[in-house]
Scaffold this motif. Structure first.
Motif, PDB file in Angstrom:
ATOM      1  N   LEU A 298      41.369 -23.885 -58.201  1.00  0.00           N
ATOM      2  CA  LEU A 298      41.091 -24.719 -57.032  1.00  0.00           C
ATOM      3  C   LEU A 298      39.594 -24.966 -56.905  1.00  0.00           C
ATOM      4  N   PHE A 299      38.807 -23.904 -57.137  1.00  0.00           N
ATOM      5  CA  PHE A 299      37.356 -24.035 -57.015  1.00  0.00           C
ATOM      6  C   PHE A 299      36.837 -25.087 -57.991  1.00  0.00           C
ATOM      7  N   LYS A 300      37.375 -25.067 -59.223  1.00  0.00           N
ATOM      8  CA  LYS A 300      36.939 -26.072 -60.193  1.00  0.00           C
ATOM      9  C   LYS A 300      37.436 -27.463 -59.786  1.00  0.00           C
ATOM     10  N   ASP A 301      38.642 -27.505 -59.207  1.00  0.00           N
ATOM     11  CA  ASP A 301      39.220 -28.797 -58.831  1.00  0.00           C
ATOM     12  C   ASP A 301      38.512 -29.446 -57.656  1.00  0.00           C
ATOM     13  N   THR A 302      37.781 -28.664 -56.838  1.00  0.00           N
ATOM     14  CA  THR A 302      37.107 -29.276 -55.692  1.00  0.00           C
ATOM     15  C   THR A 302      36.165 -30.376 -56.157  1.00  0.00           C
ATOM     16  N   SER A 303      35.703 -30.282 -57.441  1.00  0.00           N
ATOM     17  CA  SER A 303      34.756 -31.293 -57.908  1.00  0.00           C
ATOM     18  C   SER A 303      35.383 -32.690 -57.924  1.00  0.00           C
ATOM     19  N   LEU A 304      36.729 -32.765 -57.849  1.00  0.00           N
ATOM     20  CA  LEU A 304      37.382 -34.074 -57.915  1.00  0.00           C
ATOM     21  C   LEU A 304      37.197 -34.897 -56.643  1.00  0.00           C
ATOM     22  N   VAL A 305      36.750 -34.272 -55.539  1.00  0.00           N
ATOM     23  CA  VAL A 305      36.611 -35.044 -54.302  1.00  0.00           C
ATOM     24  C   VAL A 305      35.570 -36.152 -54.456  1.00  0.00           C
ATOM     25  N   ILE A 306      34.809 -36.080 -55.534  1.00  0.00           N
ATOM     26  CA  ILE A 306      33.849 -37.152 -55.854  1.00  0.00           C
ATOM     27  C   ILE A 306      34.568 -38.500 -55.912  1.00  0.00           C
ATOM     28  N   ILE A 307      35.839 -38.477 -56.351  1.00  0.00           N
ATOM     29  CA  ILE A 307      36.601 -39.707 -56.544  1.00  0.00           C
ATOM     30  C   ILE A 307      36.819 -40.428 -55.220  1.00  0.00           C
ATOM     31  N   ILE A 308      36.970 -39.666 -54.120  1.00  0.00           N
ATOM     32  CA  ILE A 308      37.175 -40.351 -52.849  1.00  0.00           C
ATOM     33  C   ILE A 308      35.874 -40.381 -52.038  1.00  0.00           C
ATOM     34  N   GLY A 309      34.751 -40.094 -52.714  1.00  0.00           N
ATOM     35  CA  GLY A 309      33.462 -40.330 -52.081  1.00  0.00           C
ATOM     36  C   GLY A 309      32.944 -39.233 -51.179  1.00  0.00           C
ATOM     37  N   LEU A 310      33.372 -37.990 -51.377  1.00  0.00           N
ATOM     38  CA  LEU A 310      32.763 -36.884 -50.640  1.00  0.00           C
ATOM     39  C   LEU A 310      31.612 -36.331 -51.476  1.00  0.00           C
ATOM     40  N   PHE A 311      30.586 -35.815 -50.800  1.00  0.00           N
ATOM     41  CA  PHE A 311      29.401 -35.364 -51.529  1.00  0.00           C
ATOM     42  C   PHE A 311      29.406 -33.862 -51.734  1.00  0.00           C
ATOM     43  N   ASP A 312      30.244 -33.402 -52.631  1.00  0.00           N
ATOM     44  CA  ASP A 312      30.236 -31.970 -52.952  1.00  0.00           C
ATOM     45  C   ASP A 312      29.072 -31.691 -53.899  1.00  0.00           C
ATOM     46  N   LEU A 313      29.015 -30.473 -54.426  1.00  0.00           N
ATOM     47  CA  LEU A 313      27.885 -30.100 -55.290  1.00  0.00           C
ATOM     48  C   LEU A 313      27.708 -31.085 -56.441  1.00  0.00           C
TER      49      LEU A 313
END
Lengths: 365, 394
Positions: A298-313
């Protein structure tokens, strides 16, 4: 009478003991092994010295602007200058203490849970799980009790990554346990519903789930009921992850021998008390390493939020590398991101291995 | 769960009857699911009406009007959204197939290397596994795309390998074969050779079982597979014509090209998944006890046959199920293509087509069902294979 005296033992051959012996046994035990060793050594020679040269010897550490990066190597000035953005996103600089405080509270609050001798651990853990999320929400988002509101659109960086991962697992765990119980249920209708739910979410990639929650959720809900982007992503992540947690928990449930169910039933326990007091405590203990592994995923998958335009790490770093002032810093940026993710994931996987060893002893006969 | 059956209850109300309660519970659950489904459906209908979107799949026949960087079937801007769907589907399948083949080969090599008695090789494999499986795949894709591929030199300063392969920021250019008139005799020779090998294997197996005499199949197979096609080439001439890419103007012409997005995506997915496959392979090999090797050797089997006939078949039983889930993960991870704009199912269909048509529900439903179908087919294929090699217990 003549006594026979033995001659003292000869020392072992020089080539079979000590450093030389180790080298011969592990690196040069035959022509094929020698060849492999030489090839591998050549590979290491190709990769490691240039890497060290780039990352440390030729690197630029001090400065404030791009012009300070004069050497051939990495420009770590870029990371230093943008560090705040990578950690907090667009969170207002003067309010960043709230994020820090939330993190420290998590560390200090959760640390008693890792002390084996702590009395009333379960009660404390439960209280922590109820109180902490409320406090964290109040500190991060604010809006009441005197703290100013920081809208979730300004959240970002590592902080957002951690928020998504921890809310994701906290939400997915209870849902996953219920789904696993449902899948193992005797009632056909419940079983079918749970199996369909689990297999659906496990069959589709997280990206499509995020797409769905960002474009379809507003259509599914009545007019006026609207979530912000982060909330929509969280719903998607929780539903997706719960299916994976359910499969892990099911593994644990299947490992509990039938005698335990029968014994609990013979004591007159009903379904929920049987599960809550007898089966689940044993099953969950068995699958803690598995749950940690889903958490790593899940921690690795959080990086996918880039696709919907959230500014994660990852997205913060990607944005920073496209800044015209800092063009050409892609390698430095992604290496830094990889390092941060690696430290978290590697740490968790070591912890999961440690737990596996610690919990294993009780079940071996 | 294992609720005790009560044939006849001496006392107690109807409400405590487990059978009745089970029925009631299930009916309530079904009603709840149907109600939630209806609630969502109803909301969607109202919302769609308000926004003036007509639902349905008619949009698939409309002209798309945008170009696609890589298409395996003929495609032009005037083609329909339906054709865009197939272009995206094929691109997704292409990435998945290349990735699965690459990750399997690399993963098996590294898994075996990790068990090597050679200390250096073992440590290198461990470092590889621990590094790459702890970095998110999307980050690895970004690294290969933005930090490596896009910083390669332009076409004029391409890195070339033997004047055949050219690597630059526009992709990897390689020679492409085209069929000449001589292809049919060559192809026929290959088919004949293959049939010959199958017959030879059958004969050798039958003879071995009847007489116990062993005939090494490879002794006949290699000459057949090399000799016959070589004879065909000698008699008729070259079956394939290779076109090498050549620099003309600012870019290369001729040959095949692997666009940088595809390169980055397949590299990252192969490297990431190989780390997991390596662990699977290692676990599988370790699961075969040493006694098996000793037993095989004491029966007189040489080392190679011990590995081929005793160790690998038993290790595969342990390896196949987790390997299946790794393949599924790779196929699903290929959707990360959306992050770098490789025209796969998600970025083409759930991205561009959704934005152009606004048919959110249909587009997302189609995309999701494609991945469900891919997942189900891979797991069915691997289940079939697993059943074939599974231990048959008597």
């Amino acid at each position: 009478m003549q006594t026979h005296t033995f001659k003292p033992d000869l020392p072992p051959p020089l080539l079979s003991v000590g450093v030389l012996g180790w080298l011969r046994a592990n690196l040069f035990s035959g022509w094929f092994n020698t060849l492999l060793t030489l090839l591998a050594a050549y590979l290491v020679w190709l990769i490691i010295p240039p890497l060290i040269q780039w990352a440390f010897i030729d690197a630029n550490w001090i400065g404030t602007t791009r012009a300070d990066c004069t050497g051939e190597g990495a420009c770590w000035v870029f990371i230093q200058q943008r560090f705040g953005q990578f950690m907090y996103g667009f969170y207002p600089t003067e309010l960043r203490w709230r994020v820090d405080l939330t993190l420290w509270m998590a560390v200090i609050g959760a640390s008693p849970l890792f002390i084996p001798q702590m009395p009333r651990k379960a009660l404390y853990g439960l209280a922590f799980l109820v109180v902490y999320p409320l406090l964290a929400y109040w500190l991060l988002h604010g809006g009441f009790f005197g703290l100013s509101t920081v809208s979730t659109t300004r959240w970002g960086g590592l902080m957002l990554t951690l928020v998504i991962a921890s809310v994701g697992i906290a939400g997915a765990l209870p849902l996953g346990i219920l789904l696993a119980l449902g899948r193992r249920s005797d009632m056909p209708a419940i079983r079918v519903i749970c199996v369909t739910f689990i297999e659906f979410w496990r069959g589709v990639p997280l990206i499509t789930v995020l797409f769905m929650s960002s474009v379809m959720l507003p259509l599914f809900l009545p007019e006026g009921m609207n979530f912000d982007k982060l909330m929509r992503a969280l719903i998607g992540v929780i539903l997706f992850q719960s299916a994976y947690v359910a499969e892990v928990v099911r593994g644990g449930l299947q490992a509990i021998p039938k005698g335990q169910y029968e014994a609990a039933a013979a004591m007159g326990l009903g379904y929920w008390r049987m599960m809550g007091l007898v089966i689940l405590p044993q099953a969950l203990k068995l699958v803690i390493p598995g749950i940690v592994n889903t958490f790593i995923a899940l921690f690795k998958d959080t990086s996918l939020v880039i696709i919907i335009g959230l500014f994660d790490l990852l997205n913060s770093i990607k944005q920073a590398t496209t800044d015209p002032v800092w063009l050409g810093m892609a390698t430095e940026g992604y290496v830094f991101a990889a390092l941060v993710f690696w430290i978290f994931c590697f740490g968790m996987s070591r912890y999961s291995m440690h737990l596996e060893r610690k919990l294993e002893t009780g079940h071996k006969r | 769960m294992q609720t005790p059956e009560h044939a006849s209850r001496p006392s107690g109300s109807v409400w405590t009857d487990p059978k009745l309660r089970a029925w009631l519970f299930q009916i309530l659950a079904v009603i709840a699911v149907v109600a939630i489904g209806w609630y969502l459906f109803d909301n969607t209908q109202t919302n769609l009406e308000k926004r003036g979107i007509t639902s349905g799949f008619a949009f698939l026949d409309n002209s798309a009007g945008f170009g696609i960087a890589q298409h395996l079937i003929d495609y032009s801007e005037s083609d329909t959204y339906g054709r865009v769907f197939f272009v995206g589907l094929l691109n997704t399948l292409l990435v998945s197939v290349i990735g699965i083949i690459g990750a399997t080969i690399l993963g098996f090599i590294i898994g075996v290397a990790r068990l090597s008695p050679n200390w250096l090789i073992g440590k290198l494999a461990t470092v590889y596994i621990e590094t790459f499986r702890n970095i998110p795949p999307l980050l690895q894709i970004f690294f290969w795309y933005f930090a490596v591929m896009l910083s390669l030199p332009g076409p004029r300063q391409s890195l070339d390998i033997g004047q055949m392969f050219f690597l630059n920021s526009r992709g990897l250019y390689m020679p492409s074969p085209s069929v000449t008139d001589n292809f049919m005799p060559f192809f026929g020779a290959v088919v004949v050779a293959l049939i010959g090998i199958v017959l030879l294997t059958r004969w050798s197996k039958a003879r071995f079982e009847a007489t116990g005499k062993y005939f090494p199949v490879s002794l006949g197979a290699v000459p057949l597979l090399v000799g016959l096609p070589a004879l065909a080439v000698l008699l008729t001439g070259n079956p394939l014509q290779w076109t090498t890419p050549e620099l003309s103007g600012f870019n290369f012409r001729g040959g095949w090209v692997m666009i940088p997005e595809l390169m980055a995506l397949t590299l990252a997915l192969t490297i990431y998944t190989a780390a997991f496959i390596a662990e699977t392979v290692r676990a599988g090999i370790l699961s075969v006890s040493h006694g098996q090797t000793e037993a095989a050797r004491s029966l007189g089997l040489p080392a190679g046959k011990t590995l081929r006939l005793v160790i690998i078949p038993q290790a595969l039983r342990v390896i196949i199920p987790p390997l299946t889930s790794q393949y599924l993960n790779l196929a699903k991870n290929s959707s990360l293509a959306a992050g770098i704009g490789y025209p796969d199912m998600v970025s083409l269909f759930a991205g561009t087509v959704l934005n152009q048509t606004g048919q959110a529900i249909e587009v997302v439903a189609i995309t999701m069902s494609v991945y469900l179908a891919i997942s189900i087919s891979i797991s069915m294929l691997m289940n079939w294979y697993n059943k074939r090699i599974a231990l048959i217990e008597r």
